[in-house]
Design a protein around this motif. Structure first.
Motif, PDB file in Angstrom:
ATOM      1  N   VAL A  62       0.861  -1.178   0.000  1.00 43.92           N
ATOM      2  CA  VAL A  62       0.000   0.000   0.000  1.00 43.92           C
ATOM      3  C   VAL A  62       0.902   1.234   0.000  1.00 43.92           C
ATOM      4  O   VAL A  62       1.814   1.350   0.820  1.00 43.92           O
ATOM      5  N   ILE A  63       0.656   2.113  -0.956  1.00 43.40           N
ATOM      6  CA  ILE A  63       1.364   3.395  -1.009  1.00 43.40           C
ATOM      7  C   ILE A  63       0.371   4.486  -0.636  1.00 43.40           C
ATOM      8  O   ILE A  63      -0.637   4.678  -1.324  1.00 43.40           O
ATOM      9  N   VAL A  64       0.634   5.153   0.467  1.00 45.69           N
ATOM     10  CA  VAL A  64      -0.180   6.303   0.852  1.00 45.69           C
ATOM     11  C   VAL A  64       0.380   7.489   0.077  1.00 45.69           C
ATOM     12  O   VAL A  64       1.440   8.015   0.398  1.00 45.69           O
ATOM     13  N   ASP A  65      -0.319   7.866  -0.972  1.00 42.61           N
ATOM     14  CA  ASP A  65       0.128   8.948  -1.851  1.00 42.61           C
ATOM     15  C   ASP A  65      -0.533  10.241  -1.387  1.00 42.61           C
ATOM     16  O   ASP A  65      -1.711  10.491  -1.647  1.00 42.61           O
ATOM     17  N   LEU A  66       0.235  11.047  -0.682  1.00 39.93           N
ATOM     18  CA  LEU A  66      -0.314  12.257  -0.078  1.00 39.93           C
ATOM     19  C   LEU A  66      -0.520  13.373  -1.097  1.00 39.93           C
ATOM     20  O   LEU A  66      -1.381  14.235  -0.909  1.00 39.93           O
ATOM     21  N   SER A  67       0.254  13.363  -2.178  1.00 43.07           N
ATOM     22  CA  SER A  67       0.088  14.403  -3.186  1.00 43.07           C
ATOM     23  C   SER A  67      -1.175  14.186  -4.008  1.00 43.07           C
ATOM     24  O   SER A  67      -1.870  15.141  -4.372  1.00 43.07           O
ATOM     25  N   GLN A  68      -1.485  12.912  -4.299  1.00 41.70           N
ATOM     26  CA  GLN A  68      -2.694  12.605  -5.072  1.00 41.70           C
ATOM     27  C   GLN A  68      -3.883  12.215  -4.195  1.00 41.70           C
ATOM     28  O   GLN A  68      -4.964  11.928  -4.712  1.00 41.70           O
ATOM     29  N   LYS A  69      -3.649  12.161  -2.868  1.00 44.64           N
ATOM     30  CA  LYS A  69      -4.700  11.805  -1.914  1.00 44.64           C
ATOM     31  C   LYS A  69      -5.337  10.461  -2.266  1.00 44.64           C
ATOM     32  O   LYS A  69      -6.553  10.334  -2.461  1.00 44.64           O
ATOM     33  N   GLN A  70      -4.467   9.447  -2.337  1.00 44.05           N
ATOM     34  CA  GLN A  70      -4.916   8.097  -2.678  1.00 44.05           C
ATOM     35  C   GLN A  70      -4.221   7.072  -1.787  1.00 44.05           C
ATOM     36  O   GLN A  70      -3.082   7.285  -1.338  1.00 44.05           O
ATOM     37  N   LEU A  71      -4.922   5.981  -1.546  1.00 37.07           N
ATOM     38  CA  LEU A  71      -4.329   4.784  -0.965  1.00 37.07           C
ATOM     39  C   LEU A  71      -4.179   3.794  -2.113  1.00 37.07           C
ATOM     40  O   LEU A  71      -5.179   3.268  -2.609  1.00 37.07           O
ATOM     41  N   VAL A  72      -2.969   3.581  -2.566  1.00 36.17           N
ATOM     42  CA  VAL A  72      -2.729   2.779  -3.761  1.00 36.17           C
ATOM     43  C   VAL A  72      -2.435   1.338  -3.348  1.00 36.17           C
ATOM     44  O   VAL A  72      -1.460   1.068  -2.645  1.00 36.17           O
ATOM     45  N   TYR A  73      -3.297   0.439  -3.786  1.00 35.56           N
ATOM     46  CA  TYR A  73      -3.171  -0.986  -3.452  1.00 35.56           C
ATOM     47  C   TYR A  73      -2.532  -1.712  -4.628  1.00 35.56           C
ATOM     48  O   TYR A  73      -3.104  -1.774  -5.712  1.00 35.56           O
ATOM     49  N   LEU A  74      -1.348  -2.273  -4.394  1.00 40.95           N
ATOM     50  CA  LEU A  74      -0.628  -3.025  -5.412  1.00 40.95           C
ATOM     51  C   LEU A  74      -0.514  -4.479  -4.945  1.00 40.95           C
ATOM     52  O   LEU A  74       0.155  -4.773  -3.951  1.00 40.95           O
ATOM     53  N   GLY A  75      -1.185  -5.357  -5.662  1.00 41.17           N
ATOM     54  CA  GLY A  75      -1.159  -6.767  -5.317  1.00 41.17           C
ATOM     55  C   GLY A  75      -0.803  -7.611  -6.514  1.00 41.17           C
ATOM     56  O   GLY A  75      -1.391  -7.445  -7.585  1.00 41.17           O
ATOM     57  N   SER A  76       0.139  -8.524  -6.337  1.00 38.56           N
ATOM     58  CA  SER A  76       0.587  -9.354  -7.460  1.00 38.56           C
ATOM     59  C   SER A  76      -0.228 -10.631  -7.604  1.00 38.56           C
ATOM     60  O   SER A  76       0.005 -11.421  -8.520  1.00 38.56           O
ATOM     61  N   LEU A  77      -1.180 -10.863  -6.695  1.00 45.12           N
ATOM     62  CA  LEU A  77      -2.054 -12.035  -6.798  1.00 45.12           C
ATOM     63  C   LEU A  77      -3.447 -11.605  -6.348  1.00 45.12           C
ATOM     64  O   LEU A  77      -3.863 -11.838  -5.218  1.00 45.12           O
ATOM     65  N   ARG A  78      -4.141 -10.928  -7.264  1.00 42.60           N
ATOM     66  CA  ARG A  78      -5.474 -10.429  -6.952  1.00 42.60           C
ATOM     67  C   ARG A  78      -6.431 -11.596  -6.734  1.00 42.60           C
ATOM     68  O   ARG A  78      -6.337 -12.622  -7.414  1.00 42.60           O
ATOM     69  N   SER A  79      -7.336 -11.415  -5.797  1.00 44.38           N
ATOM     70  CA  SER A  79      -8.287 -12.477  -5.484  1.00 44.38           C
ATOM     71  C   SER A  79      -9.632 -11.852  -5.130  1.00 44.38           C
ATOM     72  O   SER A  79      -9.708 -11.055  -4.190  1.00 44.38           O
ATOM     73  N   PRO A  80     -10.693 -12.193  -5.857  1.00 45.68           N
ATOM     74  CA  PRO A  80     -12.018 -11.634  -5.532  1.00 45.68           C
ATOM     75  C   PRO A  80     -12.453 -11.972  -4.107  1.00 45.68           C
ATOM     76  O   PRO A  80     -13.107 -11.175  -3.445  1.00 45.68           O
ATOM     77  N   THR A  81     -12.078 -13.158  -3.630  1.00 46.92           N
ATOM     78  CA  THR A  81     -12.498 -13.558  -2.283  1.00 46.92           C
ATOM     79  C   THR A  81     -11.707 -12.840  -1.199  1.00 46.92           C
ATOM     80  O   THR A  81     -12.197 -12.646  -0.090  1.00 46.92           O
TER      81      THR A  81
END
Length: 202
Positions: A62-81
């Motif tokens: 998770v990158i807390v991007d303070l300039s863009q006001k976003q919580l950026v979620y980066l996952g290399s194994l996405r899972s709907p569950t």
């Protein structure tokens, strides 16, 4: 390694920080003080906060991007569950950061606006995915932490795939760079091991 070279415009937080933030144990004051000294700084000028997270045997970033006001979620194994649980973990992290950084002692200037990242939207950019049977999630997280401070766009995929070269490069950097106090002992042990297989010339 990243925190050692950081100007503190980016905070590269250790895994213990997120363990505390998501409620996996008490909050020792000495631990928070040590994390602040080694990985953080004043919050006035920080642009991004990099938080590696562990959830159900998977690492993601998770990158807390303070300039863009976003919580950026980066996952290399996405899972709907697993998506909803991971998002809850991200929200816990955001609330913990807000509570922590609500103290004016984190700011060099009294008129700096306090950080309120719990109000940020969670962004999920498209990123390269690991093979389902691989254990590369930690390598992906390390690679993203190393590279993403160079880019504005989170959807860049050119460097995202994990290769044998990148695994070895990461391992060598972690062992041999100057942040590792035991690097010379490690080199000497490796040389001694190699010499044990070397046949002395006649």
């Amino acid at each position: 390694m990243l925190a050692f070279d950081s100007t503190r415009l980016q905070w590269y937080l250790p895994t213990t920080f997120v363990q505390i933030a998501t409620g996996r144990g008490p909050i020792p004051e000495a631990t928070i003080s040590a994390i602040r000294k080694d990985f953080m700084g004043y919050a006035d000028d920080v642009l991004k906060i990099y938080c590696p997270m562990w959830c159900d045997n998977h690492w993601f970033l998770v990158i807390v991007d303070l300039s863009q006001k976003q919580l950026v979620y980066l996952g290399s194994l996405r899972s709907p569950t697993a998506r909803s649980k991971r998002r809850r973990q991200i929200q816990k992290l955001a609330i913990f950061l807000d509570d922590l950084l609500d103290d004016c002692a984190w700011y060099a200037n009294a008129d700096t606006d306090k950080i309120e990242c719990n109000e940020f939207d969670i962004k999920e950019p498209e990123v390269a995915q690991q093979l389902p049977e691989s254990n590369d999630c930690g390598v992906f997280v390390a690679q993203w932490m190393i590279m993403y401070h160079l880019f504005y766009d989170y959807d860049i995929e050119a460097f995202q795939f994990v290769t044998d070269y990148r695994r070895m490069r990461l391992a060598i950097d972690m062992v041999l760079k100057y942040h590792n106090d035991n690097r010379m002992e490690t080199v000497e042990a490796a040389l001694n091991y190699w010499r044990s297989f070397t046949i002395a010339p006649w």
